[in-house]
Write a protein that holds these residues in place. Structure first.
Motif, short mmCIF file in Angstrom:
data_model
loop_
_atom_site.label_atom_id
_atom_site.label_comp_id
_atom_site.label_asym_id
_atom_site.label_seq_id
_atom_site.Cartn_x
_atom_site.Cartn_y
_atom_site.Cartn_z
N SER A 26 37.71 12.25 -105.02
CA SER A 26 37.37 11.01 -104.31
C SER A 26 37.32 9.82 -105.25
N THR A 29 41.12 8.94 -105.90
CA THR A 29 41.87 8.42 -104.75
C THR A 29 41.30 7.13 -104.21
N GLU A 30 40.09 6.78 -104.62
CA GLU A 30 39.43 5.53 -104.21
C GLU A 30 39.41 5.35 -102.69
N THR A 31 39.05 6.40 -101.97
CA THR A 31 38.94 6.30 -100.53
C THR A 31 37.52 5.91 -100.15
N SER A 32 37.42 5.11 -99.12
CA SER A 32 36.09 4.66 -98.68
C SER A 32 35.50 5.67 -97.70
N ALA A 33 34.23 5.50 -97.41
CA ALA A 33 33.55 6.40 -96.47
C ALA A 33 34.13 6.29 -95.08
N GLU A 34 34.58 5.10 -94.69
CA GLU A 34 35.18 4.92 -93.37
C GLU A 34 36.51 5.68 -93.27
N GLU A 35 37.29 5.65 -94.34
CA GLU A 35 38.55 6.39 -94.34
C GLU A 35 38.31 7.89 -94.29
N SER A 37 35.80 9.43 -92.89
CA SER A 37 35.30 9.87 -91.59
C SER A 37 36.43 9.98 -90.56
#
Length: 119
Positions: A26, A29-35, A37
């Motif tokens: 994580s 990949t720098e994904t946010s919590a919204e992505e 979910s």
């Protein structure tokens, strides 16, 4: 008590290792919590799970060897009976690979695919 410690080491240690790998992925990949979910992990991680299942079944003889190795108190002066029993335990554990396959099939089909516990 030794068997319980081995079980806890493998199960809890495996869960912690998976959590750490997920945290590292994580970060990269720098994904946010919204992505996260919105991801459907059941379908998107299917091949990763299959590869993990194949690796587990493929490494089962090595896992069996590790689980039946000598304990901390072994001093090298073991009798032939103890060595024979350890080898018999290893062979028995190696022969139980099909139960691991059934367990993994159950986990995949029932827990992940039907109940949706994969994400």
């Amino acid at each position: 008590m030794n068997r319980t410690r081995k079980f806890l080491l493998i199960s809890v240690g495996g869960l912690i290792a998976l959590m750490l790998v997920g945290m590292v992925i994580s970060v990269f990949t720098e994904t946010s919590a919204e992505e996260l979910s919105t991801l459907n992990l059941i379908s998107e991680w299917k091949w990763y799970r299959m590869a993990m299942y194949a690796a587990l079944v493929g490494c089962w003889p090595l896992i069996s060897r590790w689980a039946t190795r000598a304990g901390q108190g072994a001093n090298g002066s073991e009798t032939e009976d103890i060595l024979d029993k350890r080898h018999a335990d290893y062979l028995h554990m190696c022969s139980q690979w099909w139960k691991i396959v059934l367990l993994l099939i159950f986990i995949e089909l029932v827990l992940i695919q039907q109940l949706g516990l994969g994400g």
